[in-house]
Design a protein around this motif. Structure first.
Motif, PDB file in Angstrom:
ATOM      1  N   ILE B 234       0.819  -1.208   0.000  1.00 31.65           N
ATOM      2  CA  ILE B 234       0.000   0.000   0.000  1.00 31.65           C
ATOM      3  C   ILE B 234       0.858   1.266   0.000  1.00 31.65           C
ATOM      4  CG2 ILE B 234      -0.291   0.347   2.491  1.00 31.65           C
ATOM      5  CD1 ILE B 234      -3.446   0.092   1.047  1.00 31.65           C
ATOM      6  N   LYS B 235       2.052   1.129   0.541  1.00 32.49           N
ATOM      7  CA  LYS B 235       2.984   2.258   0.559  1.00 32.49           C
ATOM      8  C   LYS B 235       3.498   2.571  -0.849  1.00 32.49           C
ATOM      9  CE  LYS B 235       5.249   1.516   4.712  1.00 32.49           C
ATOM     10  NZ  LYS B 235       6.486   0.997   5.309  1.00 32.49           N
ATOM     11  N   ASN B 236       3.710   1.498  -1.609  1.00 36.47           N
ATOM     12  CA  ASN B 236       4.437   1.653  -2.872  1.00 36.47           C
ATOM     13  C   ASN B 236       3.603   1.741  -4.144  1.00 36.47           C
ATOM     14  OD1 ASN B 236       6.863   1.452  -1.397  1.00 36.47           O
ATOM     15  ND2 ASN B 236       6.633  -0.777  -1.358  1.00 36.47           N
ATOM     16  N   LYS B 237       2.331   1.411  -4.036  1.00 38.18           N
ATOM     17  CA  LYS B 237       1.548   1.351  -5.268  1.00 38.18           C
ATOM     18  C   LYS B 237       0.375   2.318  -5.248  1.00 38.18           C
ATOM     19  CE  LYS B 237       3.845  -2.297  -6.720  1.00 38.18           C
ATOM     20  NZ  LYS B 237       4.703  -2.288  -7.918  1.00 38.18           N
ATOM     21  N   HIS B 238      -0.035   2.685  -6.434  1.00 38.54           N
ATOM     22  CA  HIS B 238      -1.269   3.450  -6.546  1.00 38.54           C
ATOM     23  C   HIS B 238      -2.388   2.465  -6.834  1.00 38.54           C
ATOM     24  CE1 HIS B 238      -4.309   6.012  -8.627  1.00 38.54           C
ATOM     25  NE2 HIS B 238      -4.090   6.711  -7.520  1.00 38.54           N
ATOM     26  N   ILE B 239      -3.363   2.425  -5.968  1.00 35.46           N
ATOM     27  CA  ILE B 239      -4.390   1.390  -6.050  1.00 35.46           C
ATOM     28  C   ILE B 239      -5.775   2.021  -6.093  1.00 35.46           C
ATOM     29  CG2 ILE B 239      -5.339  -0.668  -4.929  1.00 35.46           C
ATOM     30  CD1 ILE B 239      -2.609  -0.658  -3.286  1.00 35.46           C
ATOM     31  N   GLU B 240      -6.556   1.647  -7.064  1.00 23.76           N
ATOM     32  CA  GLU B 240      -7.926   2.170  -7.147  1.00 23.76           C
ATOM     33  C   GLU B 240      -8.955   1.115  -6.744  1.00 23.76           C
ATOM     34  OE1 GLU B 240      -8.222   5.489 -10.542  1.00 23.76           O
ATOM     35  OE2 GLU B 240      -7.703   3.502 -11.303  1.00 23.76           O
ATOM     36  N   ALA B 241      -8.584  -0.132  -6.976  1.00 24.63           N
ATOM     37  CA  ALA B 241      -9.512  -1.211  -6.620  1.00 24.63           C
ATOM     38  C   ALA B 241      -8.739  -2.510  -6.481  1.00 24.63           C
ATOM     39  CB  ALA B 241     -10.588  -1.367  -7.692  1.00 24.63           C
ATOM     40  N   THR B 242      -9.264  -3.432  -5.656  1.00 17.47           N
ATOM     41  CA  THR B 242      -8.648  -4.757  -5.555  1.00 17.47           C
ATOM     42  C   THR B 242      -9.731  -5.819  -5.607  1.00 17.47           C
ATOM     43  OG1 THR B 242      -8.778  -4.760  -3.137  1.00 17.47           O
ATOM     44  CG2 THR B 242      -6.719  -3.971  -4.101  1.00 17.47           C
ATOM     45  N   ILE B 243      -9.366  -6.912  -6.241  1.00 19.69           N
ATOM     46  CA  ILE B 243     -10.226  -8.096  -6.259  1.00 19.69           C
ATOM     47  C   ILE B 243      -9.387  -9.202  -5.645  1.00 19.69           C
ATOM     48  CG2 ILE B 243     -11.417  -9.747  -7.731  1.00 19.69           C
ATOM     49  CD1 ILE B 243     -11.434  -7.475  -9.893  1.00 19.69           C
ATOM     50  N   ALA B 244      -9.931  -9.883  -4.631  1.00 22.41           N
ATOM     51  CA  ALA B 244      -9.117 -10.886  -3.945  1.00 22.41           C
ATOM     52  C   ALA B 244      -9.665 -12.289  -4.196  1.00 22.41           C
ATOM     53  CB  ALA B 244      -9.081 -10.602  -2.445  1.00 22.41           C
ATOM     54  N   VAL B 245      -8.772 -13.242  -4.391  1.00 20.62           N
ATOM     55  CA  VAL B 245      -9.205 -14.615  -4.659  1.00 20.62           C
ATOM     56  C   VAL B 245      -9.917 -15.233  -3.451  1.00 20.62           C
ATOM     57  CG1 VAL B 245      -7.438 -15.011  -6.414  1.00 20.62           C
ATOM     58  CG2 VAL B 245      -6.957 -15.602  -4.032  1.00 20.62           C
ATOM     59  N   ARG B 246      -9.587 -14.716  -2.269  1.00 23.47           N
ATOM     60  CA  ARG B 246     -10.289 -15.189  -1.068  1.00 23.47           C
ATOM     61  C   ARG B 246     -10.805 -14.008  -0.261  1.00 23.47           C
ATOM     62  NH1 ARG B 246      -6.271 -19.271   1.968  1.00 23.47           N
ATOM     63  NH2 ARG B 246      -5.681 -20.557   0.182  1.00 23.47           N
ATOM     64  N   ASP B 247     -11.926 -14.190   0.378  1.00 24.60           N
ATOM     65  CA  ASP B 247     -12.498 -13.117   1.191  1.00 24.60           C
ATOM     66  C   ASP B 247     -11.562 -12.692   2.307  1.00 24.60           C
ATOM     67  OD1 ASP B 247     -14.701 -13.378  -0.364  1.00 24.60           O
ATOM     68  OD2 ASP B 247     -16.002 -14.210   1.189  1.00 24.60           O
ATOM     69  N   SER B 248     -10.920 -13.663   2.940  1.00 19.42           N
ATOM     70  CA  SER B 248     -10.067 -13.302   4.075  1.00 19.42           C
ATOM     71  C   SER B 248      -8.913 -12.425   3.602  1.00 19.42           C
ATOM     72  CB  SER B 248      -9.545 -14.549   4.781  1.00 19.42           C
ATOM     73  OG  SER B 248      -8.699 -15.286   3.933  1.00 19.42           O
ATOM     74  N   ILE B 249      -8.452 -12.646   2.388  1.00 16.88           N
ATOM     75  CA  ILE B 249      -7.388 -11.813   1.837  1.00 16.88           C
ATOM     76  C   ILE B 249      -7.923 -10.408   1.557  1.00 16.88           C
ATOM     77  CG2 ILE B 249      -5.904 -11.492  -0.202  1.00 16.88           C
ATOM     78  CD1 ILE B 249      -5.467 -14.507  -0.230  1.00 16.88           C
ATOM     79  N   ALA B 250      -9.133 -10.334   1.044  1.00 17.12           N
ATOM     80  CA  ALA B 250      -9.746  -9.030   0.779  1.00 17.12           C
ATOM     81  C   ALA B 250      -9.879  -8.235   2.080  1.00 17.12           C
ATOM     82  CB  ALA B 250     -11.124  -9.221   0.141  1.00 17.12           C
ATOM     83  N   VAL B 251     -10.382  -8.892   3.117  1.00 17.67           N
ATOM     84  CA  VAL B 251     -10.607  -8.201   4.385  1.00 17.67           C
ATOM     85  C   VAL B 251      -9.284  -7.791   5.019  1.00 17.67           C
ATOM     86  CG1 VAL B 251     -11.525  -8.427   6.725  1.00 17.67           C
ATOM     87  CG2 VAL B 251     -12.815  -9.343   4.778  1.00 17.67           C
ATOM     88  N   SER B 252      -8.331  -8.668   4.959  1.00 24.56           N
ATOM     89  CA  SER B 252      -7.021  -8.359   5.528  1.00 24.56           C
ATOM     90  C   SER B 252      -6.421  -7.137   4.833  1.00 24.56           C
ATOM     91  CB  SER B 252      -6.103  -9.565   5.376  1.00 24.56           C
ATOM     92  OG  SER B 252      -4.851  -9.310   5.966  1.00 24.56           O
ATOM     93  N   PHE B 253      -6.498  -7.123   3.517  1.00 21.97           N
ATOM     94  CA  PHE B 253      -6.000  -5.962   2.767  1.00 21.97           C
ATOM     95  C   PHE B 253      -6.745  -4.689   3.151  1.00 21.97           C
ATOM     96  CE2 PHE B 253      -6.882  -3.027  -0.697  1.00 21.97           C
ATOM     97  CZ  PHE B 253      -5.605  -2.522  -0.912  1.00 21.97           C
TER      98      PHE B 253
END
Lengths: 331, 331
Positions: B234-253
Motif C-alpha cells: 500500500i505504501k508503494n503502489k497506486h491502487i484504485e480497486a482490488t479483487i481478492a481470490v479469497r475473502d479473508s485476503i480481501a478483508v485483511s488488505f
DNA sequence: CTGAAAGCGCTTACAG
DNA sequence: CTGAAAGCGCTTACAG
C-alpha cells in the motif's frame, strides 16, 4: 480390473492364505524367510487387504464414527482437523454422521452402530441435552467406547475432553472488573448450548462476587439477525465492556458499536471466547480467550484409541488449558 | 450385548434368512403376509443389518470416500455440508480422508480403495495438479466412479462440479473498468491453486481487452503474514480497486488500507470472490461474487450417486451459476 | 414365493 | 512355523 486378494498373494508366494494373514497381523509368528518372501509379493502386487472383509472376520473395523450437528461450523471443522491427524497416525478410518435439525439422535445412532464403528466421538454441544443422555446410555449398552469432544455434561460419567469454560469466563470477567469496569455485558445465544451455559456461570459468578447484577444479552448466532438486535441494544444500554460466547458475535457487536460512534477499546472493550480467524480479521483485532479447538479434537481422538485398544486410561475427563491473547479491543 | 443378526430375525419370524434378506432388499418378491410378519419382527428386535457384512456379500458398501487437503478450510467444510445432506438423503455413509502436506496422493488413494468405497469425491484444489492426474487415472483403472468438486482441470475428462471462476472474475473486473478504474489489482496467492489460475485468467483477459497491463499481487493466505506484505504494498503502489481470490485476503488488505488512511470504497474499492461469513463481519461489509459452495458439494454428491447407481448422466461437467452481492466496499 | 447352499475376503483357533 | 477348516453376517443365483 479386479483387485488382488489374499489368495493371489498366497498363490504367488506359495504359502497358504493363513500365512499371508499372519505376515500382516502377527509377523513375529512367521519364519523370517517366509515373511520376506510374502512381503515381497505383497509389494509387487500392490496388495492391500480388503478392509470390509477384515472388519467382518475380526469384528473390528478400525473405524471411528464422528457424530455432529453441523460440519460447516468453524469449531466443528477445527475439531475434525485434530481428529483426522491423530486418526491417521493410529490408522483409523473416519466416518462422519450428522444429526439434522429435528432428527432424533437415537435414529442416527442406530445407523452408526449398524456401520460397525469401533468407537464414537460426539462433537460439540448442539444436540439436545436430554436426548444426548439417552443416546449415550444406549451406546454404552452396546459396549462401544464413546468420547465427548468439546462438550461437557458434568452429571454424566462419560469420557470427555474439553476446557474449563466456566473458569475461563470467570477469570476474564474478573480482569475487567479489576480495571474498574461495571457495565460488563455477556453476549450469549438464545439457544442454550451447554458450553455457553458454563460460560454464563463463570461470568455470573464473577459479577455476583463483585456485588454486581449479571447483565446478559441473548441474540442469534446469525450475523444478519444479531445486527438488528445489537443496534437496539447499543441505543438503550450503557455498556463499558462485552464478552461474547463466540468471536463472530463479538465482531458483529463491535462493528455496530463503532458505526454508532463508539470507540473500541476506549469507550467499550470487547472480548471473544474462541480465538478464531475472525479475531485477526476484525478492525481492531479482537482480544480473546484462546480455546485450543484443534487440540481438543486431537486429544479426544487419542483418548478414544486408548479405549478401543483397551489400554489403561488414568484420566477419563480431560481438561485442556487455555490462554488469553490480548489484541486491540482491550486496553 | 451382542447385536441382533439376520438369524435372530429369521428364527423369530419362522422364515429363512434368505427371506429376511429379501424383505429388506427386494420386498416385492416376498408374499405380503410373510413380509409383514418379518417387518414386525425387525421392528420389535430393532434389527439393522450389519453394514460390513452386507458390504462384503454384495460388494457394495454404500459408502463414499471424500479426499481433501484440509478440513478446517472454510470452503471444504461448506462443501462437506452439502455433501452430507445429499448423502443422507440417498443413504450413503461418508468416509473422509486427508492428504497431508508432502504426502503422496497415490498412497492415500490406495487406502481409500482398500476401504472399499463405492465412489470418490475430490475436494478443492490444494492437491498438486500433476499428481492428481496420475491419481485419477489410477482410480479410473479401478473402475470406481470419481467426481471432482470445486476444482476443474480442463484437460481431464473427469466428471466435475464447479463454477466458472474465469468468467466471474472477468465480469467483475469489467464492471470496475466500466466505472473508469484503471489501477485494479488482483490479490492472489503465492501457491498456485488451479481455481485461482482460472481467476487470474479472467482478470487478465478483462485488463488486456481494456488495453491495460494486468496487476497481480501475490501473498500468503495466512493473515499474520499477508498483513506485512500489504503494508509494503500500500505504501508503494497506486491502487484504485482490488479483487481478492479469497475473502479473508480481501478483508485483511482492506483493514491495512483503512489503517493507512484510505477510505473504502471512496479511495479504494474492494471485492471478494467467495462470499463467506468474513464478508458480513468486515467493516464495511465486503462486496462479493457469491460462489455457492454448499451447492457445489450437494450437486457433486448427487452426480456421484448417479454414477454409482449406473444411472444415465447427460452432463458430466456441471457449471453452477454465481451472482454478485453488492455491499459497502464498492460504490 | 421360499429355502438350502455357496460365496464375499478375510481371521483365528486347532492340529500337526 | 504352517496349513486346513470354520466362521464373521450378509447376498444371490439356483431349485423347487
Amino acid at each position: 480390473m479386479a483387485s488382488t486378494t489374499i489368495y493371489d498373494v498366497a498363490g504367488a508366494a506359495k504359502v497358504s492364505l493363513a500365512t499371508v494373514s499372519r505376515v500382516m497381523n502377527n509377523p513375529e509368528k512367521v519364519n523370517p524367510e517366509t515373511r520376506e518372501r510374502v512381503l515381497k509379493v505383497i509389494k509387487e502386487l500392490g496388495y492391500r487387504p480388503n478392509a470390509i472383509a477384515k472388519g467382518l472376520a475380526s469384528r473390528k473395523t478400525t473405524t471411528v464414527g464422528i457424530v455432529m450437528a453441523d460440519v460447516s461450523r468453524a469449531s466443528t471443522s477445527q475439531l475434525l482437523g485434530g481428529i483426522m491427524d491423530i486418526a491417521k497416525k493410529y490408522n483409523y478410518a473416519i466416518k462422519i454422521f450428522s444429526v439434522a435439525e429435528g432428527e432424533d439422535i437415537k435414529d442416527v445412532l442406530r445407523i452408526v452402530v449398524a456401520e460397525q464403528v469401533d468407537g464414537i466421538l460426539f462433537l460439540n454441544d448442539e444436540l439436545e441435552s436430554d436426548k444426548m443422555h439417552m443416546a449415550i446410555n444406549q451406546i454404552q449398552d452396546d459396549q462401544i467406547p464413546v468420547v465427548l469432544c468439546n462438550v461437557n455434561y458434568d452429571e454424566l460419567d462419560v469420557p470427555t475432553v474439553t476446557i474449563d469454560y466456566e473458569k475461563a469466563t470467570y477469570e476474564i470477567t474478573k480482569q475487567l472488573l479489576e480495571e474498574g469496569k461495571k457495565d460488563i455485558y455477556l453476549l450469549s445465544t438464545v439457544r442454550k448450548y451447554t458450553v455457553n451455559t458454563h460460560k454464563v456461570k463463570g461470568y455470573e459468578k464473577a459479577m455476583t462476587e463483585a456485588g454486581l447484577e449479571p447483565l446478559i444479552f441473548r441474540t442469534s448466532g446469525d450475523v444478519s439477525i444479531n445486527k438488528y438486535h445489537f443496534e437496539e441494544f447499543i441505543k438503550n444500554k450503557h455498556i463499558e465492556a462485552t464478552i461474547a460466547v463466540r468471536d463472530s458475535i463479538a465482531v458483529s457487536f463491535m462493528n455496530i458499536a463503532i458505526n454508532a460512534g463508539y470507540k473500541v477499546p476506549e469507550d467499550i472493550e470487547v472480548i471473544g471466547l474462541q480465538n478464531t480467524k475472525y479475531a485477526v480479521l476484525s478492525r481492531p483485532n479482537l482480544t480473546c480467550v484462546d480455546t485450543p479447538v484443534y487440540d481438543i479434537g486431537a486429544v479426544s481422538m487419542r483418548l478414544l484409541t486408548k479405549y478401543m485398544q483397551q489400554e489403561e486410561v488414568t484420566e477419563s475427563k480431560i481438561v485442556l488449558p487455555y490462554n488469553v491473547v490480548k489484541r486491540g479491543t482491550t486496553k
